[in-house]
Design a protein around this motif. Structure first.
Motif, PDB file in Angstrom:
ATOM      1  N   MET A  64       3.738   4.579   4.292  1.00  0.00           N
ATOM      2  CA  MET A  64       2.838   4.208   5.383  1.00  0.00           C
ATOM      3  C   MET A  64       2.566   5.424   6.257  1.00  0.00           C
ATOM      4  N   TRP A  65       1.388   5.975   6.401  1.00  0.00           N
ATOM      5  CA  TRP A  65       0.203   5.666   5.684  1.00  0.00           C
ATOM      6  C   TRP A  65      -0.380   6.967   5.178  1.00  0.00           C
ATOM      7  N   HIS A  91       1.492   0.306  -2.360  1.00  0.00           N
ATOM      8  CA  HIS A  91       0.247   1.017  -2.055  1.00  0.00           C
ATOM      9  C   HIS A  91      -0.584   1.128  -3.328  1.00  0.00           C
ATOM     10  N   TYR A 129      -4.103  -3.175   0.470  1.00  0.00           N
ATOM     11  CA  TYR A 129      -3.873  -3.275   1.909  1.00  0.00           C
ATOM     12  C   TYR A 129      -2.384  -3.152   2.211  1.00  0.00           C
ATOM     13  N   CYS A 130      -2.033  -2.183   3.078  1.00  0.00           N
ATOM     14  CA  CYS A 130      -0.618  -1.884   3.290  1.00  0.00           C
ATOM     15  C   CYS A 130      -0.266  -1.802   4.774  1.00  0.00           C
ATOM     16  N   GLY A 131      -1.146  -2.262   5.633  1.00  0.00           N
ATOM     17  CA  GLY A 131      -0.827  -2.253   7.054  1.00  0.00           C
ATOM     18  C   GLY A 131      -1.941  -1.644   7.869  1.00  0.00           C
ATOM     19  N   VAL A 132      -1.675  -1.421   9.168  1.00  0.00           N
ATOM     20  CA  VAL A 132      -2.761  -1.032  10.077  1.00  0.00           C
ATOM     21  C   VAL A 132      -3.354   0.338   9.756  1.00  0.00           C
ATOM     22  N   GLY A 133      -2.605   1.208   9.094  1.00  0.00           N
ATOM     23  CA  GLY A 133      -3.142   2.538   8.786  1.00  0.00           C
ATOM     24  C   GLY A 133      -3.765   2.639   7.409  1.00  0.00           C
ATOM     25  N   HIS A 134      -3.899   1.502   6.747  1.00  0.00           N
ATOM     26  CA  HIS A 134      -4.354   1.494   5.350  1.00  0.00           C
ATOM     27  C   HIS A 134      -5.649   2.263   5.122  1.00  0.00           C
ATOM     28  N   GLN A 135      -6.629   2.026   6.015  1.00  0.00           N
ATOM     29  CA  GLN A 135      -7.962   2.614   5.756  1.00  0.00           C
ATOM     30  C   GLN A 135      -7.972   4.124   5.876  1.00  0.00           C
ATOM     31  N   ASN A 136      -6.933   4.706   6.486  1.00  0.00           N
ATOM     32  CA  ASN A 136      -6.886   6.168   6.615  1.00  0.00           C
ATOM     33  C   ASN A 136      -5.998   6.821   5.554  1.00  0.00           C
TER      34      ASN A 136
END
Ligand code: CUA
Length: 150
Positions: A64-65, A91, A129-136
């Motif tokens: 992460m992440w 991931h 999808y792996c949490g709030v920082g996924h898109q970065n």
């Protein structure tokens, strides 16, 4: 035998033939099939290993992440074995231009082999999808033209 039975048999044989042909045709056209290899702690240390001018190994660790290493430099024409694992949750590992689609799983090593013929920057993205920082969560494979002086 009824003529409609014969027709059905002929169609079945034709469709089956088409399937077998497409499997044989696609064989070797794409990357090596991903494989799961036995877990070994040495794979959990991120690194790029140069075996020779055209052969590299990348030990990629997802967490992460981010991916480590986040920038991978190789020359054009190089063949790269990617060994992938995760430090925490599941991931994804996607190189869309190279048709690479792996999962990074804690306690598991997934491997695939990719050849990079064309110079350029190939994005590695997490597509699970792996949490709030996924898109970065991404990394880059930077393929240099060995003839170009940098
Ligand atoms: Cu890692 Cu999404």
């Amino acid at each position: 035998m009824d003529s409609s039975e014969k027709k059905v048999l002929m169609i079945t044989a034709a469709v089956l033939g088409l399937f077998i042909f497409s499997i044989l045709y696609a064989r070797g056209k794409y990357n090596d099939l991903p494989e799961c290899i036995p877990f070994d702690k040495t794979y959990t240390e991120p690194k790029v290993v140069k075996l020779d001018e055209k052969t590299y190994q990348v030990y990629s660790v997802a967490a992460m992440w981010q991916f480590a290493p986040s920038k991978i430099y190789i020359p054009a024409g190089a063949e790269v074995d990617f060994f992938l694992t995760s430090k925490d949750v599941v991931h994804g590992f996607n190189i869309s231009e190279k048709n690479v689609n792996l999962m990074a799983v804690y306690g598991n090593i997934n491997k695939t082999t990719v050849k990079f013929d064309k110079p350029g920057v190939y994005k590695i993205t997490c597509h699970e999808y792996c949490g709030v920082g996924h898109q970065n969560m991404q990394a880059e494979v930077i393929v240099n033209d060995p003839a170009a002086k940098l």
